[in-house]
Design a protein around this motif. Structure first.
Motif, PDB file in Angstrom:
ATOM      1  N   GLU A  76      15.568-119.754 -48.629  1.00 35.44           N
ATOM      2  CA  GLU A  76      15.649-119.840 -50.093  1.00 35.44           C
ATOM      3  C   GLU A  76      17.006-120.382 -50.519  1.00 35.44           C
ATOM      4  OE1 GLU A  76      13.717-119.065 -52.763  1.00 35.44           O
ATOM      5  OE2 GLU A  76      12.044-117.889 -51.978  1.00 35.44           O
ATOM      6  N   SER A  77      18.053-119.835 -49.913  1.00 32.63           N
ATOM      7  CA  SER A  77      19.384-120.227 -50.360  1.00 32.63           C
ATOM      8  C   SER A  77      19.711-121.655 -49.915  1.00 32.63           C
ATOM      9  CB  SER A  77      20.445-119.214 -49.919  1.00 32.63           C
ATOM     10  OG  SER A  77      20.838-119.436 -48.601  1.00 32.63           O
ATOM     11  N   SER A  99      16.153-115.775 -41.833  1.00 32.52           N
ATOM     12  CA  SER A  99      15.399-115.001 -42.820  1.00 32.52           C
ATOM     13  C   SER A  99      14.895-115.915 -43.933  1.00 32.52           C
ATOM     14  CB  SER A  99      16.289-113.909 -43.407  1.00 32.52           C
ATOM     15  OG  SER A  99      17.314-114.494 -44.177  1.00 32.52           O
ATOM     16  N   PRO A 100      13.790-115.507 -44.569  1.00 33.73           N
ATOM     17  CA  PRO A 100      13.300-116.278 -45.716  1.00 33.73           C
ATOM     18  C   PRO A 100      14.386-116.442 -46.790  1.00 33.73           C
ATOM     19  CG  PRO A 100      11.675-114.645 -45.064  1.00 33.73           C
ATOM     20  CD  PRO A 100      12.915-114.374 -44.249  1.00 33.73           C
ATOM     21  N   GLU A 101      15.262-115.422 -46.885  1.00 32.48           N
ATOM     22  CA  GLU A 101      16.349-115.502 -47.869  1.00 32.48           C
ATOM     23  C   GLU A 101      17.302-116.654 -47.533  1.00 32.48           C
ATOM     24  OE1 GLU A 101      15.453-112.572 -46.383  1.00 32.48           O
ATOM     25  OE2 GLU A 101      14.312-111.911 -48.134  1.00 32.48           O
ATOM     26  N   GLN A 102      17.552-116.847 -46.243  1.00 32.05           N
ATOM     27  CA  GLN A 102      18.424-117.950 -45.833  1.00 32.05           C
ATOM     28  C   GLN A 102      17.799-119.297 -46.182  1.00 32.05           C
ATOM     29  OE1 GLN A 102      19.011-116.381 -41.714  1.00 32.05           O
ATOM     30  NE2 GLN A 102      21.064-117.212 -41.942  1.00 32.05           N
ATOM     31  N   ASP A 157      18.004-123.625 -52.573  1.00 29.03           N
ATOM     32  CA  ASP A 157      18.806-123.487 -53.803  1.00 29.03           C
ATOM     33  C   ASP A 157      20.019-124.408 -53.761  1.00 29.03           C
ATOM     34  OD1 ASP A 157      17.160-121.603 -54.906  1.00 29.03           O
ATOM     35  OD2 ASP A 157      18.395-119.886 -54.331  1.00 29.03           O
ATOM     36  N   ASP A 158      20.648-124.411 -52.594  1.00 24.82           N
ATOM     37  CA  ASP A 158      21.847-125.209 -52.400  1.00 24.82           C
ATOM     38  C   ASP A 158      21.567-126.701 -52.602  1.00 24.82           C
ATOM     39  OD1 ASP A 158      24.539-125.641 -51.693  1.00 24.82           O
ATOM     40  OD2 ASP A 158      23.943-126.133 -49.641  1.00 24.82           O
ATOM     41  N   MET A 175       9.526-125.353 -49.106  1.00 20.93           N
ATOM     42  CA  MET A 175       9.679-124.016 -48.529  1.00 20.93           C
ATOM     43  C   MET A 175       8.691-123.805 -47.385  1.00 20.93           C
ATOM     44  SD  MET A 175      12.078-122.017 -49.781  1.00 20.93           S
ATOM     45  CE  MET A 175      11.455-120.456 -49.144  1.00 20.93           C
TER      46      MET A 175
END
Ligand SMILES: [Zn+2]
Length: 149
Positions: free
Chosen positions: A85-86, A80-83, A89-90, A67
């Motif tokens: 993260e995902s 975004s940090p969310e992108q 995750d992926d 990360m």
């Protein structure tokens, strides 16, 4: 896992089933001291993968480290940090779905880069330069080639 009744640390698993999304395991446990039964939800730890490096040595997969690398690569980019993260995750769920316990460093790098290139070209090149350390001009050229595919 600490017994919810007496605090004893030793228990046996009497039932175990994965959650629907496969990211955690629900376990029924029985305390070896008092016989109390309790349920735990254990998130599958991300460090269950070993990353095999090009020199043959290996280290436990470190999500935080990955990360951090990605956040640096994506600094000041419209990601975004969310992108991120995902994206991670992926990759993890992809490795899990193949029941992998180890992954070659360069394969992991390719997985990351193939996803990153869809998000942002600049972040991709930055990440590639860090990840591959650009040992050679050829490597750099290869990374750029990926962009044009
Ligand atoms: Zn107990």
């Amino acid at each position: 896992m600490r017994c919810s009744a007496c605090g004893n640390l030793e228990s046996k698993v009497v039932d175990s089933r994965p959650s629907d999304d496969g990211t955690s395991v629900r376990r029924r446990r029985e305390c070896l001291k008092c016989g109390n039964r309790f349920t735990t939800y254990e998130r599958l730890i991300d460090t269950s993968f070993m990353v095999i490096k090009s020199d043959g040595s290996s280290e436990a997969y470190d999500r935080d480290k990955l990360m951090r690398g990605l956040l640096i690569a994506c600094a000041k980019r419209p990601i975004s940090p969310e992108q991120i993260e995902s994206l991670v995750d992926d990759i993890e769920s992809s490795l899990r779905s193949e029941s992998k316990t180890d992954v070659y460093s360069k394969d992991l790098g390719s997985m990351i880069m193939s996803r990153l290139v869809k998000l942002d070209d600049v972040a991709y090149v930055r990440f590639a330069s860090v990840y591959k350390h650009f040992n050679s001009v050829e490597e750099f050229a290869e990374a750029l080639e990926e962009l044009n595919r």
